[in-house]
Design an enzyme around this catalytic site. Structure first.
Site, PDB file in Angstrom:
ATOM      1  N   ASP A 194       0.823  -1.221   0.000  1.00 47.19           N
ATOM      2  CA  ASP A 194       0.000   0.000   0.000  1.00 47.19           C
ATOM      3  C   ASP A 194       0.854   1.267   0.000  1.00 47.19           C
ATOM      4  O   ASP A 194       1.951   1.289   0.562  1.00 47.19           O
ATOM      5  CB  ASP A 194      -0.893  -0.024   1.248  1.00 47.19           C
ATOM      6  CG  ASP A 194      -2.020   0.988   1.150  1.00 47.19           C
ATOM      7  OD1 ASP A 194      -2.292   1.488   0.040  1.00 47.19           O
ATOM      8  OD2 ASP A 194      -2.627   1.282   2.202  1.00 47.19           O
ATOM      9  N   LEU A 244      11.212 -20.224  -3.047  1.00 50.68           N
ATOM     10  CA  LEU A 244      10.089 -19.439  -2.501  1.00 50.68           C
ATOM     11  C   LEU A 244       8.790 -19.720  -3.259  1.00 50.68           C
ATOM     12  O   LEU A 244       8.786 -19.722  -4.488  1.00 50.68           O
ATOM     13  CB  LEU A 244      10.434 -17.947  -2.639  1.00 50.68           C
ATOM     14  CG  LEU A 244       9.364 -16.974  -2.170  1.00 50.68           C
ATOM     15  CD1 LEU A 244       9.472 -16.759  -0.672  1.00 50.68           C
ATOM     16  CD2 LEU A 244       9.492 -15.644  -2.882  1.00 50.68           C
ATOM     17  N   HIS A 277       2.457   3.046  -9.022  1.00 53.76           N
ATOM     18  CA  HIS A 277       2.304   1.595  -9.182  1.00 53.76           C
ATOM     19  C   HIS A 277       3.532   1.006  -9.887  1.00 53.76           C
ATOM     20  O   HIS A 277       3.977  -0.095  -9.555  1.00 53.76           O
ATOM     21  CB  HIS A 277       1.027   1.265  -9.946  1.00 53.76           C
ATOM     22  CG  HIS A 277      -0.223   1.641  -9.199  1.00 53.76           C
ATOM     23  ND1 HIS A 277      -0.414   1.315  -7.871  1.00 53.76           N
ATOM     24  CD2 HIS A 277      -1.330   2.338  -9.577  1.00 53.76           C
ATOM     25  CE1 HIS A 277      -1.585   1.772  -7.470  1.00 53.76           C
ATOM     26  NE2 HIS A 277      -2.150   2.409  -8.482  1.00 53.76           N
TER      27      HIS A 277
END
Ligand code: FPP
Length: 251
Positions: free
Chosen positions: A31, A142, A48
């Site tokens: 955020d 991962l 973004h």
């Protein structure tokens, strides 16, 4: 205790992370992109784009530290209500990642899994999602869940519908429904629940992220806006998590 000491990397202090007590699964609410852009007189899409770069860097860092699972909130079921040009900019960043991300993560052993309702996307986009999952499915490093058109309530509603269908078909008896049955019908089926959920940008809420899975997650908040988030904050969050006393309702 194996400690990862990062002296000198951050001038003022030393971050100590116990490599034997890492959170297995970290959720991240990325955020603050819009505010980061506004502070610089840029369009929100610029925030973004910067956020997408941070995302790639943090995934690398998390893998290097030894985190097993990361879930990032990239696009929520509620984000469609943003102005069209912002939604388009987010979609084109995601598309760029689908087109070129494999090359960029090559050699990092990352397995990618998309969570959320992908039926809302075009067939072409859905094919790209499936291709990326397929191309990375044998990677054993991962596990990266990218939440796209994701909402925790929608995920639970979907799970309830599936279970109701199984009851209707006589495959399961209502008395046999347990918490485990519900977990198995979520997008994260088979994965550990998030131990730690990180939200930067000074907001103190979960915004419909991993509502079921996050029941006992430790939360870590910071004022830092997502594009400025770095390994320093990630280590701070992990180090803070390691000081918590997790009781899971016990004493
Ligand atoms: C929230 O910040 C952020 C989003 C809604 C989008 C997050 C997406 C990215 C970081 C890009 C991800 C890209 C890939 C490739 C996964 P906000 O816009 O709500 O910021 P604000 O609260 O400051 O307005």
């Amino acid at each position: 205790m194996i400690m990862l000491k990062l002296k000198n990397l951050f001038k003022q202090d030393e971050h100590k992370v116990d490599l034997e007590n890492l959170p297995q699964h970290i959720g991240i609410i990325m955020d603050g992109n819009g505010r980061w852009a506004k502070k610089r007189g840029l369009p929100r899409s610029g925030g973004h784009a910067a956020g997408a770069k941070t995302f790639e860097k943090i995934i690398e860092d998390a893998g290097d530290i030894g985190i097993k699972v990361v879930t990032v909130y990239a696009f929520s079921t509620e984000n469609w209500s943003r102005p069209k040009d912002e939604v388009d900019a987010l979609m084109s960043l995601l598309e760029d990642y689908l087109d070129n991300g494999l090359e960029r993560i090559a050699g990092r052993d990352v397995k990618i899994h998309f969570i959320g309702d992908s039926a809302a996307f075009s067939d072409k986009f859905q094919k790209k999602l499936a291709h990326m999952e397929k191309a990375t499915r044998d990677n054993g490093g991962l596990l990266l869940n990218v939440a796209l058109n994701y909402g925790g309530r929608a995920e639970l509603t979907n799970a309830v519908k599936q279970i109701a269908e199984e009851v209707k078909n006589g495959e399961i008896n209502p008395d046999e429904i347990t918490e485990d049955t519900i977990s198995k019908h979520l997008y994260t089926s088979g994965q550990p629940d998030p131990d730690l959920i990180i939200r930067p940008s000074g907001e103190f809420r979960l915004s419909n992220f991993l509502m079921w899975q996050g029941a006992y997650s430790e939360l870590w908040f910071s004022d830092c806006l997502w594009p400025d988030f770095s390994k320093k904050e990630l280590l701070e969050a992990i180090s803070d998590y390691q000081k918590r006393n997790r009781r899971f309702g016990g004493v």
